[in-house]
Design a protein around this motif. Structure first.
Motif, PDB file in Angstrom:
ATOM      1  N   TRP A 125      32.074  41.139  60.659  1.00  0.00           N
ATOM      2  CA  TRP A 125      32.874  40.046  60.955  1.00  0.00           C
ATOM      3  C   TRP A 125      34.290  39.996  60.116  1.00  0.00           C
ATOM      4  CZ3 TRP A 125      32.794  34.528  58.440  1.00  0.00           C
ATOM      5  CH2 TRP A 125      33.543  33.689  58.959  1.00  0.00           C
ATOM      6  N   THR A 126      34.201  40.138  58.790  1.00  0.00           N
ATOM      7  CA  THR A 126      35.379  40.184  58.167  1.00  0.00           C
ATOM      8  C   THR A 126      35.194  41.045  56.498  1.00  0.00           C
ATOM      9  OG1 THR A 126      36.895  39.033  56.998  1.00  0.00           O
ATOM     10  CG2 THR A 126      35.060  38.129  56.682  1.00  0.00           C
ATOM     11  N   ARG A 127      36.155  41.472  56.330  1.00  0.00           N
ATOM     12  CA  ARG A 127      36.087  42.345  54.894  1.00  0.00           C
ATOM     13  C   ARG A 127      37.077  41.806  53.981  1.00  0.00           C
ATOM     14  NH1 ARG A 127      35.582  46.672  58.679  1.00  0.00           N
ATOM     15  NH2 ARG A 127      33.734  47.899  58.544  1.00  0.00           N
ATOM     16  N   GLU A 128      36.587  41.736  52.642  1.00  0.00           N
ATOM     17  CA  GLU A 128      37.491  41.264  51.529  1.00  0.00           C
ATOM     18  C   GLU A 128      37.318  42.077  50.308  1.00  0.00           C
ATOM     19  OE1 GLU A 128      37.000  37.442  49.714  1.00  0.00           O
ATOM     20  OE2 GLU A 128      35.074  37.394  50.549  1.00  0.00           O
ATOM     21  N   PRO A 129      38.545  42.290  49.478  1.00  0.00           N
ATOM     22  CA  PRO A 129      38.557  43.058  48.215  1.00  0.00           C
ATOM     23  C   PRO A 129      37.589  42.334  47.051  1.00  0.00           C
ATOM     24  CG  PRO A 129      40.520  41.896  48.445  1.00  0.00           C
ATOM     25  CD  PRO A 129      39.978  41.590  49.890  1.00  0.00           C
ATOM     26  N   LEU A 130      36.997  43.043  46.259  1.00  0.00           N
ATOM     27  CA  LEU A 130      36.565  42.560  45.126  1.00  0.00           C
ATOM     28  C   LEU A 130      37.444  42.423  44.199  1.00  0.00           C
ATOM     29  CD1 LEU A 130      33.138  45.150  45.167  1.00  0.00           C
ATOM     30  CD2 LEU A 130      33.243  42.476  45.824  1.00  0.00           C
ATOM     31  N   THR A 131      37.012  41.436  43.176  1.00  0.00           N
ATOM     32  CA  THR A 131      38.180  41.127  42.211  1.00  0.00           C
ATOM     33  C   THR A 131      37.257  40.898  41.014  1.00  0.00           C
ATOM     34  OG1 THR A 131      39.445  39.915  43.693  1.00  0.00           O
ATOM     35  CG2 THR A 131      39.568  39.095  41.506  1.00  0.00           C
ATOM     36  N   VAL A 132      38.027  41.267  39.771  1.00  0.00           N
ATOM     37  CA  VAL A 132      37.307  40.952  38.563  1.00  0.00           C
ATOM     38  C   VAL A 132      37.858  39.921  38.056  1.00  0.00           C
ATOM     39  CG1 VAL A 132      39.144  42.429  37.486  1.00  0.00           C
ATOM     40  CG2 VAL A 132      36.862  42.121  36.253  1.00  0.00           C
ATOM     41  N   PRO A 186      41.771  35.990  37.757  1.00  0.00           N
ATOM     42  CA  PRO A 186      41.295  37.006  38.412  1.00  0.00           C
ATOM     43  C   PRO A 186      42.447  38.353  38.675  1.00  0.00           C
ATOM     44  CG  PRO A 186      42.347  35.070  39.835  1.00  0.00           C
ATOM     45  CD  PRO A 186      42.581  34.892  38.365  1.00  0.00           C
ATOM     46  N   ARG A 187      41.724  39.544  38.911  1.00  0.00           N
ATOM     47  CA  ARG A 187      42.598  40.397  39.201  1.00  0.00           C
ATOM     48  C   ARG A 187      41.671  41.435  40.208  1.00  0.00           C
ATOM     49  NH1 ARG A 187      44.751  44.388  34.676  1.00  0.00           N
ATOM     50  NH2 ARG A 187      45.764  45.307  36.524  1.00  0.00           N
ATOM     51  N   ARG A 188      42.459  41.787  41.480  1.00  0.00           N
ATOM     52  CA  ARG A 188      41.764  42.379  42.268  1.00  0.00           C
ATOM     53  C   ARG A 188      41.350  43.975  41.811  1.00  0.00           C
ATOM     54  NH1 ARG A 188      44.687  41.144  48.181  1.00  0.00           N
ATOM     55  NH2 ARG A 188      44.179  38.937  48.342  1.00  0.00           N
ATOM     56  N   LEU A 189      40.557  44.312  42.394  1.00  0.00           N
ATOM     57  CA  LEU A 189      39.921  45.763  42.066  1.00  0.00           C
ATOM     58  C   LEU A 189      40.658  46.770  43.098  1.00  0.00           C
ATOM     59  CD1 LEU A 189      36.068  45.365  40.770  1.00  0.00           C
ATOM     60  CD2 LEU A 189      38.363  46.103  39.301  1.00  0.00           C
ATOM     61  N   ALA A 190      41.379  47.531  42.795  1.00  0.00           N
ATOM     62  CA  ALA A 190      41.979  48.429  43.607  1.00  0.00           C
ATOM     63  C   ALA A 190      40.930  49.373  44.542  1.00  0.00           C
ATOM     64  CB  ALA A 190      43.072  49.462  42.875  1.00  0.00           C
ATOM     65  N   MET A 242      33.293  39.494  41.445  1.00  0.00           N
ATOM     66  CA  MET A 242      32.983  38.692  42.633  1.00  0.00           C
ATOM     67  C   MET A 242      33.835  38.854  43.674  1.00  0.00           C
ATOM     68  SD  MET A 242      31.318  35.367  40.867  1.00  0.00           S
ATOM     69  CE  MET A 242      33.152  34.955  40.030  1.00  0.00           C
ATOM     70  N   THR A 243      33.614  38.412  45.027  1.00  0.00           N
ATOM     71  CA  THR A 243      34.609  38.365  46.013  1.00  0.00           C
ATOM     72  C   THR A 243      35.843  37.794  45.681  1.00  0.00           C
ATOM     73  OG1 THR A 243      33.638  36.705  47.242  1.00  0.00           O
ATOM     74  CG2 THR A 243      32.802  38.689  47.662  1.00  0.00           C
ATOM     75  N   ALA A 276      26.306  32.568  52.312  1.00  0.00           N
ATOM     76  CA  ALA A 276      26.228  32.665  50.822  1.00  0.00           C
ATOM     77  C   ALA A 276      27.490  31.819  50.441  1.00  0.00           C
ATOM     78  CB  ALA A 276      26.226  33.877  50.472  1.00  0.00           C
ATOM     79  N   GLY A 277      27.697  31.540  48.971  1.00  0.00           N
ATOM     80  CA  GLY A 277      28.898  30.784  48.546  1.00  0.00           C
ATOM     81  C   GLY A 277      30.134  31.296  48.893  1.00  0.00           C
ATOM     82  N   SER A 278      30.050  32.810  48.657  1.00  0.00           N
ATOM     83  CA  SER A 278      31.345  33.392  48.822  1.00  0.00           C
ATOM     84  C   SER A 278      32.021  33.213  50.298  1.00  0.00           C
ATOM     85  CB  SER A 278      31.329  34.907  48.415  1.00  0.00           C
ATOM     86  OG  SER A 278      30.282  35.307  49.431  1.00  0.00           O
ATOM     87  N   GLY A 279      31.014  33.152  51.285  1.00  0.00           N
ATOM     88  CA  GLY A 279      31.542  33.042  52.622  1.00  0.00           C
ATOM     89  C   GLY A 279      32.205  31.775  52.825  1.00  0.00           C
ATOM     90  N   ILE A 280      31.932  30.756  52.207  1.00  0.00           N
ATOM     91  CA  ILE A 280      32.349  29.406  52.609  1.00  0.00           C
ATOM     92  C   ILE A 280      33.827  29.207  52.049  1.00  0.00           C
ATOM     93  CG2 ILE A 280      31.561  27.927  50.586  1.00  0.00           C
ATOM     94  CD1 ILE A 280      31.437  26.705  54.117  1.00  0.00           C
ATOM     95  N   ASN A 281      34.119  30.031  50.698  1.00  0.00           N
ATOM     96  CA  ASN A 281      35.357  29.755  50.297  1.00  0.00           C
ATOM     97  C   ASN A 281      36.468  30.733  50.930  1.00  0.00           C
ATOM     98  OD1 ASN A 281      34.791  28.243  47.646  1.00  0.00           O
ATOM     99  ND2 ASN A 281      33.509  29.844  47.164  1.00  0.00           N
TER     100      ASN A 281
END
Length: 295
Positions: free
Chosen positions: A161-168, A258-262, A244-245, A98-103
């Protein structure tokens, strides 16, 4: 024709004598002479003639020599290809993402793959439907899928594989964009949301609504976008915020902050068929390991 015979003909031509070629090939002279006579008998031609300089190729011998050099080089190349394939260093691997993975993590991993497996034919397929990716893994058209919601099937092997935060992603003019640091999920109740249509990205759509539900928020839908570019453009135009991621922040869209969602996270999985992986796929997956940083 035995490939060794082509090597014999080349050695005789280069040495100019049976005796010299026999020494080079670690054969007895009578053995090499017999091999040459047998080849000439089968072809019905003389390959060499005697001259003051020893043995020289006839016109038929010259024709065979030109082909022999090419054939032996191709044969050696074929053997090298077989060895490299057995070692998992050549071949083709098709990766869906998916697109978010490549970034994010996948983009970094692809750089390592190009350095570590330069002779592998890497095919990349961008897809948005997790179920479609899993189906491709099952039917063999995809070797590895990097996705967020694998299908539960005993024929599929899945690992985190990996985890990352969600961001608003907020309109830069919105008051929430002025604050620094992670934002509480509750801010999603203070601004309309720009969402993917559920039919094009069901997992992302449902993940955002579930996030709101668990926080006791009734989301307001400001707009929907069919592509990342459209969603970010709608955010910049003030239609609302997009969840989004975090890896999408690298795109740096003007008018979007962008601001990460805690306290939030989303997971990427590596998905492949549950059968024993080939040598190539085993090596490929090892390079994809986030802990693998060898240059």
């Amino acid at each position: 024709m035995d490939l060794r015979m082509l090597g014999y003909v080349i050695a005789i031509a280069e040495e100019g004598s049976i005796s010299g070629a026999a020494r080079r090939l670690h054969l007895t002279q009578p053995t090499l002479s017999r091999q040459l006579r047998e080849l000439e008998r089968r072809l019905g031609v003389d390959l060499f003639a005697r001259s003051g300089r020893g043995l020289v190729p006839t016109s038929a011998g010259e024709a065979l020599l030109r082909r022999a050099v090419t054939v032996l080089a191709e044969a050696e190349t074929a053997l090298d290809d077989v060895r490299l394939a057995a070692q998992g260093r050549t071949g083709r691997v098709t990766v869906a993402f998916a697109g978010s993975g490549i970034n994010g993590a996948l983009g970094e991993a692809l750089g390592r793959l190009r350095l570590r497996l330069p002779d592998v034919d890497l095919r990349l397929v961008e897809m948005f439907d997790d179920a479609e990716m899993s189906a491709g893994v099952l039917d063999g058209s995809i070797d590895v899928a990097v996705q967020r919601l694998p299908v539960r099937d005993a024929r599929i092997a899945t690992r985190v594989w990996t985890r990352e935060p969600l961001t608003v992603f907020l309109p830069s003019a919105h008051p929430l964009a002025a604050s620094r640091g992670p934002a509480p999920v509750s801010v999603l109740g203070d601004i309309p949301l720009v969402l993917w249509p559920r039919e094009s990205a069901p997992h992302s759509h449902d993940e955002i609504l579930a996030l709101c539900h668990h926080a006791g928020i009734v989301p307001r839908i400001g707009a929907r976008g069919q592509s990342l570019q459209t969603i970010l453009a709608l955010v910049a135009a003030g239609f609302g915020a997009a969840v989004m991621t975090d890896s999408y922040r690298v795109l740096r869209r003007e008018g979007v902050t962008p601001r990460r969602l805690a306290g939030t996270t989303t997971t990427l999985y590596l998905v492949r068929r549950a059968t024993e992986p080939s040598a190539l796929l085993t090596r490929f997956l090892a390079v994809l390991d986030p802990s693998d940083r060898e240059a």
